[in-house]
Enzyme design. Structure first.
Site, short mmCIF file in Angstrom:
data_model
loop_
_atom_site.label_atom_id
_atom_site.label_comp_id
_atom_site.label_asym_id
_atom_site.label_seq_id
_atom_site.Cartn_x
_atom_site.Cartn_y
_atom_site.Cartn_z
N LEU A 104 0.92 -1.07 0.02
CA LEU A 104 -0.35 -0.22 0.10
C LEU A 104 0.84 1.33 0.09
CD1 LEU A 104 -2.79 -0.85 2.55
CD2 LEU A 104 -2.98 -1.06 0.20
N ASP A 105 0.45 2.30 -0.66
CA ASP A 105 1.39 3.53 -0.76
C ASP A 105 1.57 4.10 0.69
OD1 ASP A 105 1.39 2.99 -3.47
OD2 ASP A 105 -0.26 4.35 -3.75
N LYS A 106 2.47 5.04 0.74
CA LYS A 106 2.68 5.55 1.98
C LYS A 106 1.61 6.10 2.60
CE LYS A 106 6.08 8.66 4.29
NZ LYS A 106 7.48 9.36 4.36
N THR A 108 -1.50 5.74 1.88
CA THR A 108 -2.95 4.78 1.65
C THR A 108 -2.85 3.85 3.12
OG1 THR A 108 -2.52 4.60 -0.86
CG2 THR A 108 -4.01 2.90 0.47
N HIS A 189 0.43 1.75 -8.06
CA HIS A 189 -0.28 2.91 -7.86
C HIS A 189 -1.76 2.75 -8.72
CE1 HIS A 189 3.11 5.66 -6.68
NE2 HIS A 189 2.92 4.81 -5.91
#
Length: 242
Positions: A104-106, A108, A189
């Protein structure tokens, strides 16, 4: 069932003692296996069956462990980083072979699975096993019917192929609008790029569920717990050989 492995390797994998430290501890009589002092660090043990203790404290030496985390914003999904806090830093379990399932993105948030079961990790991420991940996103602008249809049938996000079909629902028309998207892929992403492609950049992104598992409401951001037997069985059924 695990194969027998060297005692010093068990300790090293747990992140408790290095192999050389284990050898010294064994010689000092600080390690017992099934109630008997073990002075040989190269002794073969079964980590799933043998009772291994250090200074009288029994260790959790199970071969595979499985965690659910409520990933907070600001933490990166990685096993290590020199400058930023990682999801593994939030775990009390310091096994050296743990890794997050996907990323998961930073910024998210939401459900993240962490395990040292490499085969399950692979299958949970492979489109072949059709494991659905459901995200909820607040977006800029107004999501149109055409935008929803485009997301659902697959959208060009700049890769060689468009995204696979997705399940899409508009949960709230009140701005910022809330959209729910379920996908079986995990491209870089991906959700943010899908929303950007239809003209509705993502403001906030949260993963609600991963396969048969929904984020435990009792888990505060940054907290985690082991999967229950029922949850683990559901994952196993999802990733049976095809």
């Amino acid at each position: 069932m695990a194969q027998n492995v060297r005692l010093d390797k068990v300790f090293a994998n747990l992140g408790i003692l290095s192999r050389s430290e284990c050898k010294k501890a064994a010689k000092r009589g600080e390690i017992t296996v099934n109630g008997t002092v073990c002075t040989e660090a190269d002794r073969k043990v079964d980590p799933d069956r043998d009772a291994i203790c250090l200074n009288g404290r029994r260790l959790d030496t199970r071969t595979f462990v499985y965690y659910m985390m409520n990933k907070p914003a600001g933490v990166i999904t990685a096993t290590e980083d020199k400058s930023a806090q990682t999801v593994l830093d939030l775990l009390d379990d310091k096994r050296t072979d743990l890794s997050p399932v996907g990323r998961l993105d930073k910024d998210t948030t939401g459900i993240l699975l962490i395990t040292n079961d490499g085969q399950m990790n692979h299958r949970l991420l492979s489109p072949r096993w059709h494991v659905v991940k459901t995200y909820q996103a607040y977006v800029e602008g107004e999501m149109t019917e055409e935008g929803l249809r485009t997301l659902a049938r697959g959208v060009d996000i700049g890769d060689e192929k468009p995204t696979l079909p997705a399940q899409v629902r508009l949960l709230s028309v009140r701005k910022p609008q809330l959209v729910e998207i379920s996908v079986i892929e995990g491209r870089f992403h991906q959700i943010k790029r899908m929303l950007q492609a239809v003209g509705n950049p993502c403001i906030m992104l949260h993963r609600k569920s991963f396969g048969p598992l929904t984020l435990d409401d009792a888990l505060e951001p940054g907290c985690c717990r082991e999967l229950t037997e029922e949850e683990l069985q559901a994952l196993r059924e999802q990733t049976e050989s095809k």
